[in-house]
Write an enzyme that holds these catalytic residues in place. Structure first.
Site, PDB file in Angstrom:
ATOM      1  N   HIS A  50       0.850  -1.198   0.000  1.00  0.00           N
ATOM      2  CA  HIS A  50       0.000   0.000   0.000  1.00  0.00           C
ATOM      3  C   HIS A  50       0.887   1.251   0.000  1.00  0.00           C
ATOM      4  O   HIS A  50       1.788   1.389   0.823  1.00  0.00           O
ATOM      5  CB  HIS A  50      -0.943   0.014   1.208  1.00  0.00           C
ATOM      6  N   ALA A  51       0.636   2.152  -0.941  1.00  0.00           N
ATOM      7  CA  ALA A  51       1.519   3.298  -1.136  1.00  0.00           C
ATOM      8  C   ALA A  51       1.600   4.182   0.107  1.00  0.00           C
ATOM      9  O   ALA A  51       0.600   4.417   0.782  1.00  0.00           O
ATOM     10  CB  ALA A  51       1.021   4.130  -2.312  1.00  0.00           C
TER      11      ALA A  51
ATOM     12  N   HIS B 269       0.053  11.907  -5.599  1.00  0.00           N
ATOM     13  CA  HIS B 269      -0.485  11.949  -4.231  1.00  0.00           C
ATOM     14  C   HIS B 269       0.644  11.787  -3.209  1.00  0.00           C
ATOM     15  O   HIS B 269       0.771  12.570  -2.261  1.00  0.00           O
ATOM     16  CB  HIS B 269      -1.528  10.835  -4.072  1.00  0.00           C
ATOM     17  N   GLU B 270       1.470  10.788  -3.421  1.00  0.00           N
ATOM     18  CA  GLU B 270       2.547  10.513  -2.455  1.00  0.00           C
ATOM     19  C   GLU B 270       3.573  11.643  -2.426  1.00  0.00           C
ATOM     20  O   GLU B 270       4.023  12.054  -1.362  1.00  0.00           O
ATOM     21  CB  GLU B 270       3.236   9.180  -2.785  1.00  0.00           C
TER      22      GLU B 270
ATOM     23  N   HIS C 186       2.720  14.460  -0.250  1.00  0.00           N
ATOM     24  CA  HIS C 186       3.094  14.281   1.158  1.00  0.00           C
ATOM     25  C   HIS C 186       4.552  14.705   1.370  1.00  0.00           C
ATOM     26  O   HIS C 186       4.885  15.420   2.304  1.00  0.00           O
ATOM     27  CB  HIS C 186       2.965  12.810   1.567  1.00  0.00           C
TER      28      HIS C 186
ATOM     29  N   GLU D  87      -3.494  14.876   2.815  1.00  0.00           N
ATOM     30  CA  GLU D  87      -3.979  13.973   1.760  1.00  0.00           C
ATOM     31  C   GLU D  87      -4.397  14.721   0.497  1.00  0.00           C
ATOM     32  O   GLU D  87      -4.576  14.110  -0.554  1.00  0.00           O
ATOM     33  CB  GLU D  87      -5.159  13.139   2.283  1.00  0.00           C
TER      34      GLU D  87
ATOM     35  N   HIS E 209      -6.586   0.475   5.667  1.00  0.00           N
ATOM     36  CA  HIS E 209      -6.534   1.442   6.770  1.00  0.00           C
ATOM     37  C   HIS E 209      -7.155   0.925   8.064  1.00  0.00           C
ATOM     38  O   HIS E 209      -6.938   1.513   9.121  1.00  0.00           O
ATOM     39  CB  HIS E 209      -7.212   2.744   6.337  1.00  0.00           C
TER      40      HIS E 209
ATOM     41  N   TYR F  37      -9.392  11.424   4.145  1.00  0.00           N
ATOM     42  CA  TYR F  37      -9.534  11.327   2.683  1.00  0.00           C
ATOM     43  C   TYR F  37     -10.841  11.962   2.215  1.00  0.00           C
ATOM     44  O   TYR F  37     -10.929  12.510   1.124  1.00  0.00           O
ATOM     45  CB  TYR F  37      -9.453   9.870   2.226  1.00  0.00           C
TER      46      TYR F  37
HETATM   47  O1  X8Z Z   1      -4.254   5.363   1.198  1.00  0.00           O
HETATM   48  C1  X8Z Z   1      -4.229   6.210   0.332  1.00  0.00           C
HETATM   49  C2  X8Z Z   1      -2.893   6.722  -0.197  1.00  0.00           C
HETATM   50  C3  X8Z Z   1      -1.846   6.730   0.832  1.00  0.00           C
HETATM   51  S1  X8Z Z   1      -2.083   7.920   2.075  1.00  0.00           S
HETATM   52  C4  X8Z Z   1      -2.440   5.848  -1.339  1.00  0.00           C
HETATM   53  N1  X8Z Z   1      -5.379   6.655  -0.214  1.00  0.00           N
HETATM   54  C5  X8Z Z   1      -6.684   6.168   0.212  1.00  0.00           C
HETATM   55  C6  X8Z Z   1      -6.886   4.712  -0.178  1.00  0.00           C
HETATM   56  O2  X8Z Z   1      -6.109   4.200  -0.987  1.00  0.00           O
HETATM   57  O3  X8Z Z   1      -7.844   4.107   0.295  1.00  0.00           O
HETATM   58  C7  X8Z Z   1      -5.507   7.694  -1.236  1.00  0.00           C
HETATM   59  C8  X8Z Z   1      -6.968   7.813  -1.518  1.00  0.00           C
HETATM   60  C9  X8Z Z   1      -7.694   7.055  -0.459  1.00  0.00           C
HETATM   61 ZN    ZN Z   2      -1.889   9.861   1.396  1.00  0.00          ZN
END
Ligand code: X8Z
Ligand code: ZN
Length: 611
Positions: free
Chosen positions: A352-353, A382-383, A386, A410, A510, A520
């Site tokens: 997960h990024a 997105h990354e 950050h 975010e 998450h 988000y």
């Molecule tokens: O988790 C993330 C990023 C890392 S902070 C890739 N996002 C959420 C997800 O993937 O569920 C970005 C959008 C929503």
């Molecule tokens: Zn993020």
């Protein structure tokens, strides 16, 4: 300090979004009432000492977590758990001590930093060494279970989340989609007992700090009373809901055409596996099924990347170039030396990024198993958002080395990605010709499938967690409550019977990763506010959905001024510094998609919407 989507027991460390005022659900009188013995000068001395101690600890924990996330083994999980345990023990002790200074007439910064210290942990532990150790082990185990998760079929072949996500985005075979949808969810039932215990332990920690439960503590991080924050969320969702409902209605109708109305009944929620994403959280991958026939923009970023032979590194360099075009300094060489861009074949990693700041100075990195798609190109932006934020606030004291509120962190990279327009793609040589305005509806629809579709999902994940933390939802109803929220907000439903033997929230990163999710939701509102304002500053005269701020040093400067503030002031001030308004406001997203709303209304004529 790291800012990651990974397990944040440590949260973003001092990711405290303090309020000048004490959160309304904190019982000040419960604090040690020894005010006669302490002075404002003691408070300042205490917080200065705490900051110095924390800085050192943050670096230690970040390194342990980085190694663990890049190389998940028994040993690295243990090392990470031990580092987090130590960190949690110290913060819990300091947070409880901070209460000693309640009620004193303190200067602004001391008061704000003390408040942030109390809110610092995402999962506070009880003041009990054994329980803190237990909690740290659970956190690390849950993260590992997700990171190592696979779906192994009867023939012994195992699929990774990446493999299954690719199938979900490209396959149009109902049963094949169903297979991977349920397959990924085999990773989470075993998380349930751990999750349940984690809730008990962290609630004990939160109540000791004066919060009703851990959810109440999370809601107290927004520079306003926690109840007002909940009202704000309702207000923002109320603004977006009509647009979302129109989109859901159109998409359901088109999926009915594709799969048959027996499979997609037109008066029921949409089966969750047909929307092109493992969690049905963004739907851009099914654009081909729902797009307008005569207004297709005629290009696809995934194809453009392929044609121009972009690999993972070129994609990252391309995203970095957008930031430098705004006047930001290039990333340090160490970023390229130390980041993870591709999935290693020989070890388990947390794919997960996430974006990291290992030393709170310039040791910036991302960790991501990049796939060569347009979707992932956005995630890279997105990354990097950050990372550029982290660098911008590094001059702040450690307590303020965070975004204005977590939604801001975010939103930054996403704001930049909104500028990845056809005009920009032409400018960097990826696209030959910008489609004319008649193709705008296609572009807007594709964007709405990602952004508007996401919003109810962004809201419901924490609605679920807050109900779990408060005890309103008990373990025997965890999964049922999850699907009730999925239906209520998103208008989707599980394609198979689900029971309490399943633990579907655990299949979303998450939840086992303990990253709060409302951020988000906020980011999806804020990024359109930021984009609208930056476009104005850049002197854009086109409709806002065609605006790219690429190369605008003026926009970059305005953005940087907000980023540099970190969390030194309430987020309302940071927002006002850029936009002139201190309120989050969904009219920016509604304005952006106004032409699409008109088009959707026309498409939906004669359809019976709702579920
Ligand atoms: O988790 C993330 C990023 C890392 S902070 C890739 N996002 C959420 C997800 O993937 O569920 C970005 C959008 C929503
Ligand atoms: Zn993020």
């Amino acid at each position: 300090m790291k800012l990651t989507a990974t397990a944040l027991v440590v949260g973003a460390c001092l990711s405290l979004t303090a309020c000048k005022e004490t959160p309304n659900n904190v019982d000040n009188n419960a604090a040690v009432n020894s005010q006669s013995a302490v002075t404002p000068a003691d408070a300042k001395k205490f917080i200065d000492g705490a900051e110095a101690q924390l800085l050192e600890l943050i670096i230690e924990v970040s390194r342990a977590d980085w190694v663990n996330a890049n190389f998940i083994t028994e040993d690295t999980s243990k090392i990470s758990a031990v580092a987090n345990e130590k960190y949690t023990n110290i913060i819990v002790k300091l947070a409880n001590e901070a209460a000693r200074y309640n009620g004193l007439d303190l200067d602004y910064d001391t008061a704000r930093k003390l408040e942030k210290l109390k809110l610092a942990l995402t999962l506070p532990a009880p003041q009990d060494a054994a329980k803190t150790a237990e909690l740290s082990t659970i956190v690390s185990d849950l993260g590992g279970m997700y990171g190592k998760g696979k779906y192994c079929k009867a023939d012994g072949k195992c699929l990774s989340l990446g493999d299954m996500s690719s199938t979900l985005s490209t396959s149009r075979d109902y049963d094949e989609l169903l297979d991977v949808w349920q397959g990924w969810r085999t990773v989470s039932p075993q998380m349930k007992p751990l999750y349940q215990r984690q809730v008990e332990l962290t609630n004990e920690g939160s109540t000791a700090l004066g919060y009703a439960d851990t959810g109440a503590m999370w809601r107290s991080k927004y520079d306003m009373p926690a109840d007002d924050f909940t009202t704000e969320l309702d207000r923002l969702w109320g603004q977006v809901k009509p647009l979302y409902n129109s989109l859901q209605c159109h998409v359901r109708a088109r999926l009915g055409d594709k799969y048959g109305t027996d499979k997609v009944p037109q008066d029921r929620p949409i089966p969750a596996h047909l929307l092109g994403n493992m969690w049905a959280q963004s739907w851009g991958n099914i654009y081909d099924l729902v797009g307008p026939e005569n207004a297709d923009p005629g290009y696809d970023v995934t194809e453009l990347l392929k044609e121009h032979k972009y690999d993972e590194l070129t994609m990252v360099r391309g995203a970095e170039k957008f930031f430098t075009s705004l006047g930001f300094e290039p990333l340090p060489e160490t970023f390229y030396e130390r980041s993870l861009f591709t999935k290693p074949k020989d070890r388990e990693v947390q794919c997960h990024a996430s974006a990291w700041d290992l030393d709170t100075q310039d040791d910036l990195r991302i960790k991501m198993c990049i796939q060569r798609t347009g979707e992932e190109f956005s995630v890279i932006h997105h990354e990097l958002g950050h990372n550029f934020y982290q660098r911008a606030y590094k001059g702040q004291p450690v307590s303020y080395q965070e975004s204005a509120n977590d939604g801001f962190h975010e939103a930054i990279g996403d704001t930049i990605a909104l500028s990845v327009t056809p005009g920009y793609l032409k400018e960097i040589g990826l696209l030959d010709k910008v489609p004319d305005e008649s193709k705008d509806i296609g572009l807007l629809l594709r964007m709405a499938l990602d952004k508007v579709a996401f919003i109810p999902f962004g809201l419901l994940v924490d609605q679920w967690r807050w109900q779990v933390f408060s005890g309103e939802v008990k373990p025997e109803d965890y999964n049922k409550a999850w699907w009730e929220l999925r239906t209520k907000y998103q208008g989707i439903e599980a394609p198979l019977t689900r029971t309490e033997a399943n633990f579907d929230p655990g299949a979303k990163y998450h939840v086992p990763g303990n990253t709060p999710y409302t951020r988000y939701f906020l980011a999806h509102i804020l990024q359109f506010q930021f984009h609208r304002e930056l476009c104005k500053i850049a002197g854009n005269e086109e409709p806002v959905h065609r605006c790219s701020i690429y190369n605008s040093k003026k926009a970059g400067k305005a953005l940087n001024e907000m980023l540099e503030m970190g969390s030194s002031r309430p987020w309302q001030e940071a927002l006002a510094a850029l936009t002139g308004s201190n309120k989050m406001d969904a009219t920016a997203i509604l304005d952006y998609f106004a032409p699409l709303q008109t088009w959707l209304d026309k498409q939906n004529e004669g359809r019976s919407c709702g579920w």
